[in-house]
Design an enzyme around this catalytic site. Structure first.
Site, short mmCIF file in Angstrom:
data_model
loop_
_atom_site.label_atom_id
_atom_site.label_comp_id
_atom_site.label_asym_id
_atom_site.label_seq_id
_atom_site.Cartn_x
_atom_site.Cartn_y
_atom_site.Cartn_z
N SER A 1 0.84 -1.20 0.00
CA SER A 1 0.00 0.00 0.00
C SER A 1 0.88 1.26 0.00
CB SER A 1 -0.95 -0.01 1.19
OG SER A 1 -0.24 0.26 2.36
N ASP B 1 -7.80 1.39 12.08
CA ASP B 1 -9.22 1.16 12.33
C ASP B 1 -9.44 -0.35 12.43
OD1 ASP B 1 -12.00 1.74 12.37
OD2 ASP B 1 -12.11 1.15 10.27
N SER C 1 -7.77 6.27 3.66
CA SER C 1 -8.15 4.91 3.24
C SER C 1 -9.62 4.67 3.55
CB SER C 1 -7.28 3.86 3.93
OG SER C 1 -7.54 3.87 5.32
N HIS D 1 2.97 22.90 20.05
CA HIS D 1 3.56 24.22 19.83
C HIS D 1 4.41 24.68 21.02
CE1 HIS D 1 4.31 27.75 17.67
NE2 HIS D 1 3.10 28.04 17.22
N ASP E 1 8.06 24.89 16.56
CA ASP E 1 7.54 26.12 15.97
C ASP E 1 7.09 25.85 14.54
OD1 ASP E 1 9.86 26.35 14.24
OD2 ASP E 1 10.95 26.94 16.04
N1 CAO Z 1 -6.08 7.61 -0.64
C1 CAO Z 1 -6.58 6.79 -1.56
N2 CAO Z 1 -6.57 5.44 -1.45
C2 CAO Z 1 -6.01 4.93 -0.33
C3 CAO Z 1 -5.45 5.72 0.66
C4 CAO Z 1 -5.50 7.14 0.49
N3 CAO Z 1 -5.02 7.95 1.39
N4 CAO Z 1 -4.98 4.92 1.65
C5 CAO Z 1 -5.23 3.66 1.26
N5 CAO Z 1 -5.84 3.66 0.07
C6 CAO Z 1 -6.28 2.50 -0.67
C7 CAO Z 1 -5.20 1.46 -0.78
O1 CAO Z 1 -4.40 1.73 -1.88
C8 CAO Z 1 -6.03 0.21 -0.92
O2 CAO Z 1 -6.62 0.12 -2.19
P1 CAO Z 1 -6.13 -0.92 -3.34
O3 CAO Z 1 -5.69 -2.16 -2.65
O4 CAO Z 1 -7.32 -1.06 -4.20
O5 CAO Z 1 -5.05 -0.22 -4.03
C9 CAO Z 1 -7.20 0.45 -0.02
O6 CAO Z 1 -7.29 1.86 0.13
C10 CAO Z 1 -7.10 -0.19 1.33
O7 CAO Z 1 -5.89 0.17 1.96
P2 CAO Z 1 -5.59 -0.50 3.40
O8 CAO Z 1 -6.42 0.14 4.43
O9 CAO Z 1 -5.74 -1.98 3.27
O10 CAO Z 1 -4.05 -0.28 3.64
P3 CAO Z 1 -3.20 0.99 4.02
O11 CAO Z 1 -1.82 0.45 4.20
O12 CAO Z 1 -3.36 2.07 3.02
O13 CAO Z 1 -3.74 1.51 5.42
C11 CAO Z 1 -4.22 1.43 7.75
C12 CAO Z 1 -3.51 0.77 6.57
C13 CAO Z 1 -4.04 0.57 8.96
C14 CAO Z 1 -3.60 2.79 8.01
C15 CAO Z 1 -5.72 1.63 7.38
O14 CAO Z 1 -6.29 0.41 7.05
C16 CAO Z 1 -6.52 2.25 8.48
O15 CAO Z 1 -6.91 1.61 9.43
N6 CAO Z 1 -6.82 3.56 8.31
C17 CAO Z 1 -7.67 4.28 9.26
C18 CAO Z 1 -6.85 5.12 10.21
C19 CAO Z 1 -7.76 5.88 11.13
O16 CAO Z 1 -8.75 5.38 11.61
N7 CAO Z 1 -7.40 7.16 11.38
C20 CAO Z 1 -8.17 8.02 12.25
C21 CAO Z 1 -7.46 8.11 13.55
S1 CAO Z 1 -8.17 9.31 14.60
O17 CAO Z 1 -9.50 8.61 15.09
#
Ligand code: CAO
Length: 367
Positions: free
Chosen positions: A184, A230, A284, A337, A341
Site C-alpha cells: 500500500s 481502524d 483509506s 507548539h 515552531d
Molecule cells: N487515498 C486513496 N486510497 C487509499 C489511501 C489514500 N489515502 N490509503 C489507502 N488507500 C487505498 C489502498 O491503496 C487500498 O486500495 P487498493 O488495494 O485497491 O489499491 C485500499 O485503500 C485499502 O488500503 P488499506 O487500508 O488496506 O491499507 P493501508 O496500508 O493504506 O492503510 C491502515 C492501513 C491501517 C492505516 C488503514 O487500514 C486504516 O486503518 N486507516 C484508518 C486510520 C484511522 O482510523 N485514522 C483516524 C485516527 S483518529 O481517530
C-alpha cells in the site's frame, strides 16, 4: 401508575427542570422541579409503580432547605384525564402509529395535544428508559485517557499538498514485478517520515520533567512510528519500531503483520508501546479533504493523510502547454507548539513532500 425518573443523586437542577414522568394507561404527566438545588435522595425505583402522595426525590435548595418533591393528587388527576385533541390530530396520530396518551399534557390550552406536539415530542414507550448506560470497551477507555492527555497540548497545524503520481506508478511496478502483491502507500509515507526525521530530530522528541533539572527535551534515537488503525475493536495505534533501520519492504511486511493482529485483536503490549511519532491514514476510509489530527502525548507530532484524489493541475505542461490531471493528497501535520515552531514543521513537511514525490529516494534508502 409507573414512575420514570430522569435525575440521580448529586444532580444540580434548576426550577422547571424535568424530574420524572408518571405514566398511567391514559396519559403521561411530567413532574418538574419547583426549586433550584441539588438532588440529595431518590425514592422508589424507576420503572416501578408509584402511589399518590409518595415522594419522588429530596432536593437541597440553594437556600439550604431540604424539601420533598411528591407525586400529588393534582398530578394524578392529570394522568387520568382523557386526552384532549381535535379529530384531525387524532387522525394524524393514528396515521403516525403513535399513542396520543404519550403526549399528555399537550402544549395547547388545558393541555390539548397540538399537531406540532406529535412532530416534536419523542414518544416514550411503556418499557423504554430515556437512555441506556453501556460500559466502555478497553479501547474506548484508553482513548479517553490518551485524549485527556492530548488536551494539555497547544496544537499548531500545517497542511501540504503532495503529488502522488510517481508513487502510484512505482507501487504498480512493485505490485506486479515483485512478490509483494499487497503493497500500500503507507510504507512510502512511513519511510519518508523516518528519512525526514533525521533532519528534524526535534519532531521525534518528548517534553519531560527531570528531577532537579526541570523541563527538558528527550530526543529519541529510534523512530518508533505509530500507525492509527481502524480495527473491529475500534481505534488501535500499533507501532513499527526502529523504522530508521528498516527498508521500505521491511516496513511493508511489518505493517501487514500489525494489520492482521489488529484484525484478530492479538496486538501485544510491545506492539503498542513507546511510539515516538504518529501517522493516521484517514484517506483509506473517508473522501474528506481535510482532517486535523490530535498529537498523542508524550509525542510532539502527528500526520494525517487524506484521500488521494484526481485534480486539475493549474501549471501547464511545458511541452504542449496543456493543463493536466494529477493525483494529489493533502497531508495535515499537528505539532505540540510548546516545543515545535511553525517554521520547523513547514520545513519538515517540505522535505517529506520531496521524498514522497520522488519515491526512488525511498527505495534507495535500503537501511
Ligand atoms: N487515498 C486513496 N486510497 C487509499 C489511501 C489514500 N489515502 N490509503 C489507502 N488507500 C487505498 C489502498 O491503496 C487500498 O486500495 P487498493 O488495494 O485497491 O489499491 C485500499 O485503500 C485499502 O488500503 P488499506 O487500508 O488496506 O491499507 P493501508 O496500508 O493504506 O492503510 C491502515 C492501513 C491501517 C492505516 C488503514 O487500514 C486504516 O486503518 N486507516 C484508518 C486510520 C484511522 O482510523 N485514522 C483516524 C485516527 S483518529 O481517530
Amino acid at each position: 401508575m409507573t414512575l420514570y425518573r430522569f435525575v440521580k443523586e448529586g444532580d444540580q437542577i434548576s426550577e422547571f427542570d424535568k424530574i420524572a414522568n408518571v405514566q398511567s394507561d391514559k396519559a403521561t404527566v411530567e413532574i418538574t422541579s419547583p426549586y433550584n438545588g441539588e438532588i440529595v435522595k431518590l425514592y422508589g425505583q424507576s420503572g416501578t409503580m408509584i402511589q399518590v402522595g409518595k415522594p419522588l426525590v429530596d432536593i437541597m435548595t440553594t437556600s439550604h432547605q431540604q424539601s420533598k418533591i411528591k407525586f400529588t393528587d393534582k398530578d394524578e388527576h392529570k394522568t387520568t384525564k382523557d386526552t384532549l385533541a381535535t379529530p384531525a390530530v387524532r387522525g394524524l396520530a393514528k396515521d403516525m402509529g403513535v399513542k396520543l396518551d404519550s403526549f399528555v399534557p399537550g402544549s395547547g390550552s388545558d393541555g390539548r395535544i397540538m399537531k406540532h406536539d406529535l412532530n416534536t415530542q419523542k414518544q416514550t414507550s411503556d418499557t423504554e428508559e430515556p437512555f441506556k448506560l453501556v460500559e466502555m470497551t478497553a479501547f474506548q477507555k484508553s482513548m479517553v485517557k490518551s485524549m485527556e492527555l492530548s488536551m494539555n497540548i497547544p496544537h499548531f497545524s500545517y497542511s501540504e499538498k503532495v503529488i502522488m503520481d510517481p508513487a502510484i506508478q512505482l507501487r504498480k511496478v512493485l505490485q506486479t514485478e515483485t512478490s509483494m502483491t499487497k503493497f500500500s502507500f503507507m510504507p512510502f509515507w512511513i519511510k519518508a517520515t523516518s528519512i525526514a526525521l533525521k533532519d528534524f530530530p526535534i519532531l521525534n522528541a518528548s517534553i519531560v520533567e527531570q528531577d532537579g533539572q526541570g523541563t527538558m527535551i528527550k530526543y529519541h534515537n529510534d523512530h518508533n512510528i505509530a500507525i492509527a488503525m481502524d480495527t473491529p475493536q475500534g481505534l488501535a495505534v500499533p507501532i513499527i519500531h526502529k523504522v530508521q533501520c528498516k527498508s521500505i519492504f521491511e516496513i511493508a511486511s511489518e505493517l501487514d503483520i500489525l494489520m492482521e493482529k489488529g484484525k484478530n485483536n492479538t496486538l501485544s503490549k510491545q506492539d503498542i508501546c513507546n511510539g515516538t511519532f504518529s501517522l493516521s491514514n484517514i484517506g483509506s476510509i473517508g473522501t474528506g479533504i481535510g482532517a486535523i489530527p490530535v498529537v498523542l502525548s508524550p509525542q510532539v507530532c502527528i500526520g494525517a493523510l487524506c484521500r488521494i484524489q484526481q485534480e486539475l493541475d493549474l501549471n501547464r505542461n511545458e511541452s504542449d502547454n496543456q493543463y493536466k490531471i494529477v493525483s494529489a493528497m493533502t497531508v495535515h501535520w499537528s505539532a505540540d507548539h510548546r516545543l515545535i515552531d511553525g517554521a520547523t514543521l513547514a520545513r519538515f513537511s517540505g522535505k517529506w513532500k520531496i521524498l514522497v514525490e520522488n519515491p526512488l529516494l525511498l527505495l534507495a534508502d535500503m537501511k
